[in-house]
Design an enzyme around this catalytic site. Sequence first.
Site, short mmCIF file in Angstrom:
data_model
loop_
_atom_site.label_atom_id
_atom_site.label_comp_id
_atom_site.label_asym_id
_atom_site.label_seq_id
_atom_site.Cartn_x
_atom_site.Cartn_y
_atom_site.Cartn_z
N HIS A 41 0.81 -1.23 0.00
CA HIS A 41 0.00 0.00 0.00
C HIS A 41 0.84 1.27 0.00
O HIS A 41 0.30 2.36 -0.17
CB HIS A 41 -0.92 0.03 1.22
CG HIS A 41 -1.92 -1.09 1.25
ND1 HIS A 41 -2.89 -1.25 0.29
CD2 HIS A 41 -2.07 -2.13 2.10
CE1 HIS A 41 -3.62 -2.34 0.57
NE2 HIS A 41 -3.14 -2.88 1.66
N GLU A 139 -5.54 -12.53 7.22
CA GLU A 139 -6.42 -11.37 7.23
C GLU A 139 -7.73 -11.64 6.52
O GLU A 139 -8.33 -10.73 5.94
CB GLU A 139 -5.71 -10.12 6.70
CG GLU A 139 -4.79 -10.28 5.54
CD GLU A 139 -3.98 -9.02 5.22
OE1 GLU A 139 -4.16 -7.95 5.83
OE2 GLU A 139 -3.15 -9.11 4.30
N ASP A 165 -8.22 -5.85 7.40
CA ASP A 165 -8.75 -6.76 6.38
C ASP A 165 -9.51 -7.91 7.00
O ASP A 165 -10.54 -8.34 6.46
CB ASP A 165 -7.61 -7.27 5.48
CG ASP A 165 -7.20 -6.23 4.46
OD1 ASP A 165 -8.08 -5.56 3.91
OD2 ASP A 165 -5.98 -6.06 4.22
C1 3PY Z 1 -4.61 -4.84 7.88
O1 3PY Z 1 -5.02 -4.43 8.97
O2 3PY Z 1 -5.33 -5.37 7.04
C2 3PY Z 1 -3.20 -4.72 7.57
O3 3PY Z 1 -2.77 -5.17 6.54
C3 3PY Z 1 -2.32 -4.05 8.56
O4 3PY Z 1 -1.05 -3.82 8.08
MG MG Z 2 -4.21 -5.88 5.21
#
Ligand code: 3PY
Ligand code: MG
Length: 258
Positions: A41, A139, A165
């Site tokens: 990102h 995630e 995520d």
């Molecule tokens: C998230 O919270 O999805 C992340 O990738 C944190 O770095």
């Molecule tokens: Mg993430």
Amino acid sequence: MRAAMAVGTAIYGTASSIPHPQAIEQLAKGGIDWLFIDMQHGLATFSDLPGLCTMLRSHGVTALVRVPYDDYSVAQRALDAGAEGIIFPYIETAAEARRAVDACKYPPYGVRSFGPFWSPYGADIEWPNEQVLCFAMIESVTAMGRVDDILATPGLDGLFIGPNDLSISMGNGPSMASLYGVTADGQDPANPALMKGLETIREAAHRHGKWVGLQLATGAAAASAFNEGFNFVGISGDTSYLADACASEIASARKATR
Ligand code: 3PY
Ligand code: MG
């Protein structure tokens, strides 16, 4: 970072999205133990990495790179450029975890190709095979359901949880900002399902003898997570540090202006 986790030292890091050596040096001077340069990102490109990694090394900060989603080739280049570990986002299967490890290790443990021109260990292939850190991000709900399979991957050092995520995948909004921030015992009643998910993932990692970390928004939240059993915790990132400090000072000036 590896040595500190092995003896249970609390280690805190942060994220870098602004790829300038002097920007990253300000973070290093803040006392972090590790940092991830965010190529998922953030703005870093390959040619930024050698200078950023050298700067971190000169401050004794472990340099990790988070590679873009589903791009294992960037991991090899990041290691060539001097990264000491790789974070692979949104890993959902054991096969993906296998590809992550393969990208980080020279044969016979993986398929990393030789060309470490900007790394401090040069032609040594044993040191990086043993020391380079390889983390899979958990995630999504799908990944959580397969966490034992993912953790069974030989050569994987551990997991890094992306709370935003993961929360989105559970059908809620991004919720890192409030996590661990609500009560003194570190529980966030606003996100019971997410908190339960974090616990499930953490316990799975420890059952497999692997490390587990996560990214959070504040130092107080990070300490709660460490006290609960996480091995490493990331606290915010350069863009938020800049934006929050600036907004806070400007707001206080406006409030006090007659
Ligand atoms: C998230 O919270 O999805 C992340 O990738 C944190 O770095
Ligand atoms: Mg993430």
